[in-house]
Design an enzyme around this catalytic site. Sequence first.
Site, PDB file in Angstrom:
ATOM      1  N   GLY A   1     -12.076  -4.681   1.728  1.00 42.54           N
ATOM      2  CA  GLY A   1     -13.498  -4.365   1.862  1.00 42.54           C
ATOM      3  C   GLY A   1     -13.977  -3.435   0.751  1.00 42.54           C
ATOM      4  O   GLY A   1     -15.084  -3.586   0.225  1.00 42.54           O
TER       5      GLY A   1
ATOM      6  N   GLY B   1      -7.550  -8.063  -0.562  1.00 43.08           N
ATOM      7  CA  GLY B   1      -7.698  -8.967   0.580  1.00 43.08           C
ATOM      8  C   GLY B   1      -6.870 -10.242   0.461  1.00 43.08           C
ATOM      9  O   GLY B   1      -5.719 -10.214   0.019  1.00 43.08           O
TER      10      GLY B   1
ATOM     11  N   LYS C   1     -17.182 -17.391   3.935  1.00 38.31           N
ATOM     12  CA  LYS C   1     -18.616 -17.258   4.231  1.00 38.31           C
ATOM     13  C   LYS C   1     -19.457 -16.746   3.075  1.00 38.31           C
ATOM     14  O   LYS C   1     -19.121 -15.731   2.472  1.00 38.31           O
ATOM     15  CB  LYS C   1     -18.786 -16.264   5.390  1.00 38.31           C
TER      16      LYS C   1
ATOM     17  N   ARG D   1       0.829  -1.212   0.000  1.00 38.66           N
ATOM     18  CA  ARG D   1       0.000   0.000   0.000  1.00 38.66           C
ATOM     19  C   ARG D   1       0.865   1.264   0.000  1.00 38.66           C
ATOM     20  O   ARG D   1       0.447   2.288  -0.544  1.00 38.66           O
ATOM     21  CB  ARG D   1      -0.942  -0.010   1.198  1.00 38.66           C
TER      22      ARG D   1
HETATM   23  C1  3PG Z   1      -8.695  -1.980   4.745  1.00 35.85           C
HETATM   24  O1  3PG Z   1      -7.651  -2.454   5.189  1.00 35.85           O
HETATM   25  O2  3PG Z   1      -9.576  -2.675   4.197  1.00 35.85           O
HETATM   26  C2  3PG Z   1      -8.872  -0.487   4.756  1.00 35.85           C
HETATM   27  O3  3PG Z   1      -7.713   0.158   5.129  1.00 35.85           O
HETATM   28  C3  3PG Z   1     -10.046  -0.086   5.628  1.00 35.85           C
HETATM   29  O4  3PG Z   1      -9.787  -0.420   6.951  1.00 35.85           O
HETATM   30  P1  3PG Z   1     -10.998  -0.551   7.986  1.00 35.85           P
HETATM   31  O5  3PG Z   1     -11.737  -1.812   7.621  1.00 35.85           O
HETATM   32  O6  3PG Z   1     -10.382  -0.591   9.339  1.00 35.85           O
HETATM   33  O7  3PG Z   1     -11.889   0.664   7.791  1.00 35.85           O
END
Ligand code: 3PG
Length: 398
Positions: free
Chosen positions: A378, A355, A198, A34
Amino acid sequence: KKTIDDQNYCGKKVLVRCDFNVPMKDGVITNENRINAALPTIQKLVNDGAKVILCSHLGKPKNGPEAKFSLAPVAVALSAKLGKTVVFADDDNVVGENAKAAVAAMNNGDVVLLQNTRFRKEETKNLPEFSQDLASLADAYVDDAFGSCHRAHCSTAGVTDYIKDTAVGYLMEKEIKYLGNAVNDPVRPFTAILGGAKVADKLNVISNLLEKVDTLIIGGGMAYTFIKAQGYEVGKSLCDDSKLDYCKEMMAKAQEKGVKLLLPVDTACVENFPDPIDAPVETTVVPVTAIPADMEGCDIGPETMKLFADAVKASKTVVWNGPMGVFENPTLAAGTLAVAKAMAESDATTVIGGGDSAAAVQQMGLGDKMTHISTGGGASLEYLEGKELPGIAVIQNA
Ligand code: 3PG
């Protein structure tokens, strides 16, 4: 929407929201993707001669400032990568004496990093006090935090109420280009591959993708609920009985939309789930029609790997989110590896939706072979759900 190429930022104080929410172990950053992904935007602003003020959250600090959530290690990593000192403004209230003094002392081309935005309790509530504080530091705002664009927080959304000069950075542009084109204007045939533990996490993703794809592949832990919905027993495998009707509905929707829905035909089972997760295991491959009552499916089997790989080969666009099995265990990573390899070998546009699947592809050394690996976990899922994402909407509506 405006991009940073639409202007020269020379002499301007530019607040840049990055996603420096990097994995850390004992104060050491374990994956710098990142940070690397944020560099092109920072470099462009430095080259323009802007005063670059970076901000980000890190982790989920529940009780205000905590040393383990400090962004200090990111400032060190950034300084090394940019080849210039990134001044770390270490204020528990983020926009405090240190930040103000550091910004006042900036010359054109200098870079300052603010402390973790979540050290301020207003941040996640998107309250104006903190948005105003952030805005008071800068003349312009650049949104480059794709990984956080599903959050309507002060630093990703609220701040734009107080800074009118806003634009998206290069990372944001790239993410929207690849994920957006893949989902909304794909070169066909378009295949989406979903995995992960899930079904409940992917309800809207499955439904939305069935409107768009030619082929939908479902593997990973979530596939066993579909297998049970097909009328088979799944033994000790992960299964969400409350979602059986949903799975039946999705199978009917696929048929109605003319989407080819591919589910596992065989599975690698274990007697006991490995503990620790990477402990040696013995697997038994069985057809999904004959999963023994005392066994748990933990990966797709070889027939399924071939089925899925053939579908990838026949595609021109492939989007993947979620591993096919317990990929943290070398024996149960075969299915995930097979999908990653098929994508790496294909000429299709290949997009990895962040992810676990991004981690898996990188762990397997296949990162360079993909068209795009999203920095959003997310965020990319919500993008695939077709949701409006607050961090993107505020810039689009500006
Ligand atoms: C992530 O790692 O998906 C983003 O940085 C968002 O983080 P968070 O789910 O803590 O808002």
